[in-house]
Scaffold this active site. Sequence first.
Site, short mmCIF file in Angstrom:
data_model
loop_
_atom_site.label_atom_id
_atom_site.label_comp_id
_atom_site.label_asym_id
_atom_site.label_seq_id
_atom_site.Cartn_x
_atom_site.Cartn_y
_atom_site.Cartn_z
N ASP A 1 -6.20 6.81 -5.22
CA ASP A 1 -6.59 8.20 -4.94
C ASP A 1 -7.43 8.25 -3.65
O ASP A 1 -7.16 9.05 -2.73
CB ASP A 1 -7.42 8.69 -6.14
CG ASP A 1 -7.57 10.20 -6.19
OD1 ASP A 1 -6.94 10.89 -5.38
OD2 ASP A 1 -8.33 10.68 -7.05
N GLY A 54 -5.81 0.56 -12.91
CA GLY A 54 -6.98 0.16 -12.12
C GLY A 54 -8.24 0.54 -12.87
O GLY A 54 -8.54 -0.01 -13.94
N ASP A 75 0.85 -1.19 0.00
CA ASP A 75 0.00 0.00 0.00
C ASP A 75 0.89 1.25 0.00
O ASP A 75 1.68 1.45 0.93
CB ASP A 75 -0.85 -0.07 1.29
CG ASP A 75 -1.76 1.12 1.47
OD1 ASP A 75 -1.67 2.08 0.68
OD2 ASP A 75 -2.56 1.09 2.42
P1 ADP Z 1 -6.37 4.61 -12.29
O1 ADP Z 1 -7.66 5.37 -12.30
O2 ADP Z 1 -5.19 5.45 -12.69
O3 ADP Z 1 -6.45 3.32 -13.00
P2 ADP Z 1 -6.51 3.24 -9.70
O4 ADP Z 1 -6.32 3.80 -8.34
O5 ADP Z 1 -7.84 2.64 -10.01
O6 ADP Z 1 -6.10 4.39 -10.71
O7 ADP Z 1 -5.43 2.13 -9.96
C1 ADP Z 1 -4.07 2.38 -10.21
C2 ADP Z 1 -3.26 1.28 -9.55
O8 ADP Z 1 -3.16 1.54 -8.16
C3 ADP Z 1 -3.87 -0.10 -9.69
O9 ADP Z 1 -2.86 -1.00 -10.09
C4 ADP Z 1 -4.35 -0.42 -8.28
O10 ADP Z 1 -4.25 -1.81 -8.00
C5 ADP Z 1 -3.36 0.34 -7.45
N1 ADP Z 1 -3.75 0.68 -6.07
C6 ADP Z 1 -4.98 0.77 -5.52
N2 ADP Z 1 -4.88 1.11 -4.21
C7 ADP Z 1 -3.55 1.23 -3.93
C8 ADP Z 1 -2.78 1.55 -2.77
N3 ADP Z 1 -3.36 1.82 -1.62
N4 ADP Z 1 -1.42 1.58 -2.88
C9 ADP Z 1 -0.81 1.32 -4.06
N5 ADP Z 1 -1.47 1.02 -5.19
C10 ADP Z 1 -2.83 0.98 -5.13
#
Ligand code: ADP
Length: 173
Positions: free
Chosen positions: A33, A122, A9
């Site tokens: 986010d 994501g 995370d």
């Molecule tokens: P986007 O809209 O740019 O696709 P997302 O947040 O949906 O953004 O996903 C981007 C990446 O961040 C994905 O690979 C997801 O698994 C990852 N992700 C989600 N939560 C966390 C976190 N707490 N720490 C690190 N990576 C995360």
Amino acid sequence: MTTELIKGDITTIKADAIVNAANSSLLGGGGVDGAIHRKGGKAILEACVTIRDKQGKCKTGNAVITIAGNLPAKYVIHTVGPVWNGDSEEKNALLADCYRNSLTLAVKNNVKVIAFPNISTGIYHFPKDKAADIAITTVNNFAQKEKIDKVIFVCFDDENYQLYEEKLNRIKQ
Ligand code: ADP
């Protein structure tokens, strides 16, 4: 500049800056986010609102920097990844812009250690394999590389972690 791979995370990472995969509103969303704003507290959102009031929305591929509120990092760099809707040079270039512009902003703010999530892979559905290639290549080709000590790739899911592990090992060999 060295690179490190971590599975976990990004909100727990004690880097000078962590990067947020934001949306153009800069007002928070789901995924990483949501996690950053939840854990970082409202100071980050307030800083984003101030930026928005000044410059309007953040364009895809661009990046802005704020304080990190309650997070262990010093700054959050918010960048807006492209939404995938089929392969195109334009989307690939915009994803590279996210990494390049975040690094440029990091250098401007004397950030030495920066952590990236897997931007756009994501909710924005960018294919993970392609996104990993773009991320690693753009970081390695960054023009002011010597000004950054370490880039940490933080993978939240197994698939991304395995892809990065394989690709980073291949470079090191
Ligand atoms: P986007 O809209 O740019 O696709 P997302 O947040 O949906 O953004 O996903 C981007 C990446 O961040 C994905 O690979 C997801 O698994 C990852 N992700 C989600 N939560 C966390 C976190 N707490 N720490 C690190 N990576 C995360």
